[in-house]
Design a protein around this motif. Structure first.
Motif, PDB file in Angstrom:
ATOM      1  N   ASP A  25      67.077 -24.567  16.356  1.00 37.86           N
ATOM      2  CA  ASP A  25      67.248 -25.284  17.620  1.00 37.86           C
ATOM      3  C   ASP A  25      68.236 -24.591  18.541  1.00 37.86           C
ATOM      4  N   LEU A  26      68.390 -23.272  18.377  1.00 39.07           N
ATOM      5  CA  LEU A  26      69.324 -22.507  19.195  1.00 39.07           C
ATOM      6  C   LEU A  26      68.560 -21.504  20.039  1.00 39.07           C
ATOM      7  N   GLY A  27      68.793 -21.546  21.344  1.00 41.04           N
ATOM      8  CA  GLY A  27      68.138 -20.605  22.243  1.00 41.04           C
ATOM      9  C   GLY A  27      69.165 -19.708  22.900  1.00 41.04           C
ATOM     10  N   GLY A  28      68.801 -18.464  23.126  1.00 45.54           N
ATOM     11  CA  GLY A  28      69.704 -17.539  23.783  1.00 45.54           C
ATOM     12  C   GLY A  28      68.949 -16.474  24.546  1.00 45.54           C
ATOM     13  N   TRP A  29      69.648 -15.788  25.423  1.00 44.29           N
ATOM     14  CA  TRP A  29      69.089 -14.702  26.223  1.00 44.29           C
ATOM     15  C   TRP A  29      70.143 -13.613  26.367  1.00 44.29           C
ATOM     16  N   GLY A  45      73.792 -15.416  27.011  1.00 40.69           N
ATOM     17  CA  GLY A  45      74.158 -16.817  27.070  1.00 40.69           C
ATOM     18  C   GLY A  45      73.248 -17.682  26.228  1.00 40.69           C
ATOM     19  N   SER A  46      73.583 -18.952  26.182  1.00 38.45           N
ATOM     20  CA  SER A  46      72.771 -19.909  25.428  1.00 38.45           C
ATOM     21  C   SER A  46      71.857 -20.664  26.387  1.00 38.45           C
ATOM     22  N   VAL A  47      70.834 -21.289  25.832  1.00 38.53           N
ATOM     23  CA  VAL A  47      69.848 -22.022  26.622  1.00 38.53           C
ATOM     24  C   VAL A  47      69.762 -23.443  26.089  1.00 38.53           C
ATOM     25  N   GLY A  50      66.914 -28.760  28.542  1.00 34.90           N
ATOM     26  CA  GLY A  50      66.510 -29.235  29.865  1.00 34.90           C
ATOM     27  C   GLY A  50      65.578 -30.419  29.741  1.00 34.90           C
ATOM     28  N   PRO A  51      64.710 -30.639  30.746  1.00 33.57           N
ATOM     29  CA  PRO A  51      63.813 -31.798  30.706  1.00 33.57           C
ATOM     30  C   PRO A  51      62.654 -31.629  29.725  1.00 33.57           C
ATOM     31  N   GLY A  52      62.390 -30.402  29.322  1.00 32.40           N
ATOM     32  CA  GLY A  52      61.294 -30.148  28.384  1.00 32.40           C
ATOM     33  C   GLY A  52      61.844 -29.851  27.007  1.00 32.40           C
ATOM     34  N   THR A  53      61.112 -29.068  26.271  1.00 32.08           N
ATOM     35  CA  THR A  53      61.560 -28.675  24.939  1.00 32.08           C
ATOM     36  C   THR A  53      62.123 -27.266  24.993  1.00 32.08           C
ATOM     37  N   LEU A  54      62.956 -26.966  24.050  1.00 35.90           N
ATOM     38  CA  LEU A  54      63.490 -25.618  23.938  1.00 35.90           C
ATOM     39  C   LEU A  54      62.390 -24.731  23.363  1.00 35.90           C
ATOM     40  N   SER A  55      62.143 -23.608  24.011  1.00 41.84           N
ATOM     41  CA  SER A  55      61.064 -22.715  23.589  1.00 41.84           C
ATOM     42  C   SER A  55      61.460 -21.273  23.861  1.00 41.84           C
ATOM     43  N   SER A  56      60.744 -20.341  23.239  1.00 42.35           N
ATOM     44  CA  SER A  56      61.020 -18.935  23.518  1.00 42.35           C
ATOM     45  C   SER A  56      60.675 -18.609  24.977  1.00 42.35           C
ATOM     46  N   TYR A  57      59.673 -19.290  25.523  1.00 46.38           N
ATOM     47  CA  TYR A  57      59.323 -19.116  26.932  1.00 46.38           C
ATOM     48  C   TYR A  57      60.519 -19.462  27.829  1.00 46.38           C
ATOM     49  N   ARG A  58      61.174 -20.566  27.517  1.00 43.71           N
ATOM     50  CA  ARG A  58      62.338 -20.989  28.314  1.00 43.71           C
ATOM     51  C   ARG A  58      63.478 -19.980  28.190  1.00 43.71           C
ATOM     52  N   THR A  59      63.719 -19.468  26.979  1.00 49.69           N
ATOM     53  CA  THR A  59      64.799 -18.500  26.803  1.00 49.69           C
ATOM     54  C   THR A  59      64.490 -17.206  27.539  1.00 49.69           C
TER      55      THR A  59
END
Length: 126
Positions: A25-29, A45-47, A50-59
């Motif tokens: 459940d950890l996202g980063g870029w 940084g971390s991601v 937001g209003p949706g789900t955490l995904s690799s697309y979002r990162t």
């Protein structure tokens, strides 16, 4: 799938490479930017979900956003940004609508910076 060869960017252009990742459940870029006559610039940084789900697309979308924002002081040069998420590249180039999981990032952030950069900031799939 083979990708078509692209001509090398002009020597005065900036080059950026970024990546995003999701583990548990950890996202980063993170990104690395190479600008003419200057040191490499890096950031990460971390991601948050937001209003949706955490995904690799979002990162990956955050990996596109950060250098657009950070390098704007040097916006008179063209920047070629290379990333490995084809969906993010398609949305950045207007070929696809953003996924709901990252719509806030696109609508509130990336589209703002794209309007400021214009055609001088180009996203490429690698």
């Amino acid at each position: 799938m083979c990708r078509p060869l692209r001509p090398a960017p002009a020597p005065e252009a900036g080059i950026v490479s970024s990546d995003g990742s999701l583990q548990l459940d950890l996202g980063g870029w993170g990104y690395v930017a190479a600008l003419l006559n200057g040191p490499f610039q890096t950031a990460c940084g971390s991601v948050q979900p937001g209003p949706g789900t955490l995904s690799s697309y979002r990162t990956e979308a955050y990996g596109l956003l950060a250098p657009m924002r950070d390098l704007y002081a040097d916006h008179h040069r063209t920047v070629h940004h290379y990333l490995d998420n084809l969906s993010v590249v398609k949305v950045a180039n207007g070929l696809k609508f953003p996924v709901v999981a990252a719509a806030d990032v696109w609508d509130l952030e990336i589209r703002y910076w794209q309007a400021r950069w214009g055609a001088r900031y180009q996203a490429h799939w690698t």
